[in-house]
Design an enzyme around this catalytic site. Structure first.
Site, PDB file in Angstrom:
ATOM      1  N   CYS A  31     -16.886  49.006 -12.818  1.00 31.76           N
ATOM      2  CA  CYS A  31     -16.105  47.941 -13.453  1.00 31.76           C
ATOM      3  C   CYS A  31     -14.718  47.876 -12.827  1.00 31.76           C
ATOM      4  O   CYS A  31     -14.247  48.854 -12.246  1.00 31.76           O
ATOM      5  CB  CYS A  31     -15.989  48.212 -14.940  1.00 31.76           C
ATOM      6  SG  CYS A  31     -15.153  49.766 -15.264  1.00 31.76           S
ATOM      7  N   TYR A 171     -31.252  46.118 -13.895  1.00 29.64           N
ATOM      8  CA  TYR A 171     -30.409  47.167 -14.481  1.00 29.64           C
ATOM      9  C   TYR A 171     -30.983  47.675 -15.793  1.00 29.64           C
ATOM     10  O   TYR A 171     -31.120  46.922 -16.752  1.00 29.64           O
ATOM     11  CB  TYR A 171     -29.006  46.592 -14.676  1.00 29.64           C
ATOM     12  CG  TYR A 171     -27.969  47.522 -15.239  1.00 29.64           C
ATOM     13  CD1 TYR A 171     -27.789  48.801 -14.732  1.00 29.64           C
ATOM     14  CD2 TYR A 171     -27.130  47.106 -16.262  1.00 29.64           C
ATOM     15  CE1 TYR A 171     -26.810  49.643 -15.235  1.00 29.64           C
ATOM     16  CE2 TYR A 171     -26.148  47.937 -16.772  1.00 29.64           C
ATOM     17  CZ  TYR A 171     -25.995  49.209 -16.247  1.00 29.64           C
ATOM     18  OH  TYR A 171     -25.024  50.034 -16.752  1.00 29.64           O
ATOM     19  N   HIS A 174     -27.443  53.237 -18.531  1.00 24.52           N
ATOM     20  CA  HIS A 174     -26.479  53.403 -19.619  1.00 24.52           C
ATOM     21  C   HIS A 174     -27.058  52.872 -20.932  1.00 24.52           C
ATOM     22  O   HIS A 174     -28.262  52.663 -21.049  1.00 24.52           O
ATOM     23  CB  HIS A 174     -25.140  52.754 -19.247  1.00 24.52           C
ATOM     24  CG  HIS A 174     -24.637  53.255 -17.919  1.00 24.52           C
ATOM     25  ND1 HIS A 174     -24.482  52.461 -16.819  1.00 24.52           N
ATOM     26  CD2 HIS A 174     -24.325  54.506 -17.516  1.00 24.52           C
ATOM     27  CE1 HIS A 174     -24.069  53.207 -15.798  1.00 24.52           C
ATOM     28  NE2 HIS A 174     -23.970  54.441 -16.200  1.00 24.52           N
ATOM     29  N   ASP A 267     -22.187  59.538 -17.614  1.00 22.35           N
ATOM     30  CA  ASP A 267     -22.284  59.180 -16.197  1.00 22.35           C
ATOM     31  C   ASP A 267     -20.914  59.310 -15.531  1.00 22.35           C
ATOM     32  O   ASP A 267     -20.797  59.857 -14.435  1.00 22.35           O
ATOM     33  CB  ASP A 267     -22.808  57.744 -16.082  1.00 22.35           C
ATOM     34  CG  ASP A 267     -23.153  57.378 -14.652  1.00 22.35           C
ATOM     35  OD1 ASP A 267     -23.319  58.304 -13.832  1.00 22.35           O
ATOM     36  OD2 ASP A 267     -23.251  56.184 -14.358  1.00 22.35           O
TER      37      ASP A 267
END
Ligand code: ADP
Ligand code: SF4
Length: 685
Positions: A31, A171, A174, A267
């Site tokens: 990000c 994706y 997470h 992570d």
């Protein structure tokens, strides 16, 4: 210098489906707090990674539809064709340097409240949102919703292809992605072919992979980012259980496996909690299950560790997010045999705070991060000096070191004076607190660079007075003398000195870091809300003291939510036996102890202590600056930087040092000081 042969393996090209990565350096999605809000800044930031030698550069998560809206967090979007242009600029910048461009498509499912779009969140079985306290629930997707979702995904894939990307992600990593939410046994309660057995729960992910492949043909590679371990035991996905089974089921379907652990806090674990390469035990099995290339992360900064990961068959590509932020030129430095120049990530997660507070990314180690376009800064290049002058920098904390380094790189003659016999200022002290040893890299890298500069002279044990400064006859003076923790409890909630505190046995964080001995039960009052109070609490508790940590906030170290650490910090304090008193303001100190007022009612309780440590506010150590101000006619320029100007984070001090050194002879363009981007509305039709 030629590169060490041991690292050749890192520079071997690798085929990923129909495309070829020029080397093994892979910037995985991270990000940045930039997309759509400051698109040119965003594109330039990614481009510089490619310039620095990353063979693959990825966008951050790119939302595919208005039902997946993380607002107010800025994130990439592929909601409609209007979003293509911004992303095409990103891909183009990456291609300019011969790297592959990758894009990570995402649907958040039940992990967002859709505050901006006002769409109802969707999820496999409906119910309250994940991670959110918003009074919003997601609705169950029926079959037509699943069909719609697949169509949105496909449309986004086609747009990504049109934008010029070489690798397109599906994706399921997470806790924030809809396909992963379908995989979760604990969350997916469906009774149709998308729920129940693992095969059914994997159905959606399989369909997305197959449809993506069909859409991209032989032009792009299809990557799957998947969290193989959630650290939830049998209730979650584990690398020995369903995580492995899913990889086995989908083994040859993607062209590339990007494997990780969940949630994001695991992570992106900070250096406080995880060593370089810590994900290996969780992801190492993947290569034995698939023939497709595998990329994984682990805050890799050491070329030896990277080469070993490849040689031992753990990974095929070295994935990094934070190390590529701290040093966008890390691959180039390994390639050119310049290992000493690598600016290693310290694992502090200040970079993550940008995203979490909805502003562009910043980095403790790399002050140019996020400033590449708007200030025209480059992580490796600084403008040459414009004059012949000499500069004196007083104080060798992060601000002074960075300022001296950059002025030196620019070609100025620099004298750096430090009062103590140690360089690094607060960084040197704070790195000795539990878990923060890696933070010393802020000092070590700068000292290493300064040592290479013949035009920068360092004077240790040189506490300068105003007379000393003026006697040196140097026309430009930078004061970087830092700050001192207050002793009187003044902070955010307490605006006047705490009554009675002057009579108590009070140690400041500086005292503790300088080796002062705490006695008896310790009361730490945290009105700072970052890492200092909890680190001191941990240190003293480990030394055997009874420790109470009182704070006006609801939680200890509350700002560390932004660095993804709060839960771990508080858990650790609890496990250590630190007594945490939340919502308590230090009202006064009496001979019997501290009186702590309830933040809501004002009702007080009493806590005895032998040592009180207020971690509330800091005062700039600016006496020297003020003395010189009255005699400034003798100087051409006099400025204060870093904590001496206003106490803040280490990142802010480094930035302040860089900013001054960069702009010192360059008048600012305008009052704002950087180029701004403005959103242009399209015509309504
Ligand atoms: P910052 O975060 O702004 O860099 P620090 O507190 O980390 O600030 O560092 C300030 C440094 O300045 C410390 O190492 C301190 O010893 C040094 N210092 C303070 N006063 C003087 C002085 N008068 N002369 C030289 N060095 C000083
Ligand atoms: Fe590393 Fe900290 Fe920079 Fe993030 S902010 S890249 S964790 S040094």
């Amino acid at each position: 210098m030629p590169r060490d042969k041991r690292y050749d393996v890192l520079f071997e090209p690798l085929r990923i489906g129909p495309v070829t990565a020029p080397n093994r350096f892979y910037q995985v999605p991270h990000c940045s707090g930039m997309p759509l809000v400051v698109p040119q800044s965003y594109a330039r930031m990614r481009e510089i990674k490619a310039e620095g030698g990353w063979g693959v550069v990825t966008t951050e998560a790119c939302s595919i539809h208005a039902t997946s809206d993380a607002g107010p967090t800025p994130e990439d979007k592929l909601w409609d064709d209007d979003d293509i242009a911004d992303l095409a600029a990103v891909a183009e910048g990456i291609h300019r340097h011969g790297a592959l461009a990758a894009v990570e498509t995402l649907h958040h499912g039940a992990a967002v409240a859709n505050r901006f779009s006002r769409e109802i969140p969707i999820s496999p079985s409906g119910g309250p949102l994940i991670r959110h306290r918003d009074p919003v629930q997601s609705r169950t997707m029926d079959k037509s919703d699943i069909r719609e979702f697949r169509r949105w995904h496909l449309d986004a894939v086609k747009r990504a292809k049109k934008a010029g990307f070489d690798i397109i992600y599906v994706y399921a990593g997470h806790e924030v992605s809809l396909p992963l939410q379908f995989l979760w046994r604990r969350f997916n309660k469906r009774t149709d072919e998308y729920g129940g057995s693992l095969e059914n729960r994997t159905r959606l992910l399989r369909e997305l992979l197959e449809e993506t492949r069909a859409a991209v043909g032989d032009k792009c590679a299809v990557a799957l980012r998947f969290a193989v371990e959630e650290f939830l035991g049998p209730a979650g996905i584990t690398s020995e259980g369903e995580g492995r089974e899913i990889v086995e089921m989908l083994a040859e379907l993607p062209d590339l496996w990007d494997v990780t652990v969940a949630g994001w806090a695991n992570d992106s674990a900070t250096s406080r909690y995880a060593e370089e390469g810590w994900q290996e035990p969780h992801v190492a099995f993947v290569k034995s299950v698939t023939r497709k290339p595998v990329v994984g992360t682990g805050r890799f900064t050491s070329p030896d560790v990277m080469a070993s990961q490849i040689r031992r068959g753990v990974l095929d590509l070295i994935g990094t997010a934070r190390p590529s932020i701290a040093d966008p030129f890390l691959p180039a430095k390994i390639r050119d045999g310049r290992l000493d120049d690598i600016r290693e990530c310290i694992g502090c997660n200040v970079c993550v705070t940008g995203n979490n507070t909805a502003v562009p990314i910043r980095c403790t180690q790399n002050p140019t991060m996020g400033e590449e376009w708007r200030r025209g800064w480059h992580p490796e290049r600084v403008p040459k000096r414009t004059g012949a002058g000499a500069v004196l920098v007083v104080g060798a904390g992060p601000a002074g070191l960075e300022c001296a380094r950059v002025l030196g790189e620019r070609g100025y003659r620099v004298s750096l004076a430090e009062a103590t016999r140690e360089l690094g200022g607060r960084v040197a002290r704070e790195a000795r607190l539990p878990g923060l040893a890696s933070w010393a890299r802020v000092r070590d890298w700068r000292v290493g660079q300064i040592n290479k500069l013949a035009n920068v002279e360092v004077f240790l044990e040189s506490r300068l007075t105003a007379d000393d400064v003026l006697a040196m006859d140097i026309e430009h003076v930078v004061i970087a003398t830092g700050s001192e923790w207050r002793k009187d409890g003044v902070g955010r909630e307490t605006l006047a000195p705490v009554p009675g505190i002057a009579e108590a046995y009070v140690l400041t964080p500086d005292d503790i870091m300088n080796g002062a001995a705490a006695k008896g039960p310790v009361l730490i009052y945290d009105d700072d809300h970052y890492y200092v109070a909890c680190s001191i609490g941990e240190k003293l508790r480990r030394a055997g003291h009874a420790v109470t940590l009182a704070t006006p906030a609801a939680e200890a170290a509350v700002w560390t939510h932004n660095t993804l650490e709060q839960k771990r910090i508080q858990a650790q304090l609890i496990e250590l036996g630190v007594d945490i008193l939340s919502h308590r303001i230090l009202a006064s100190v009496t001979s019997r102890g501290a009186r702590l007022a309830c933040w809501f009612t004002g009702r007080e309780i009493e806590r005895p202590f032998a040592t009180l440590i207020p971690v509330s506010g800091r005062d700039p150590a600016d006496a020297l600056y003020h003395e010189l101000i009255s005699r400034r006619d003798k100087l051409k320029t006099l400025v204060r930087i870093g904590d001496c100007r206003a106490p803040g984070t280490i990142a802010a001090a480094v930035y302040s040092g860089y900013l001054h050194a960069h702009d010192f002879d360059n008048p600012r363009r305008d009052d704002v000081g950087f180029w701004r981007e403005r959103v242009k509305a399209r015509e309504q039709d």
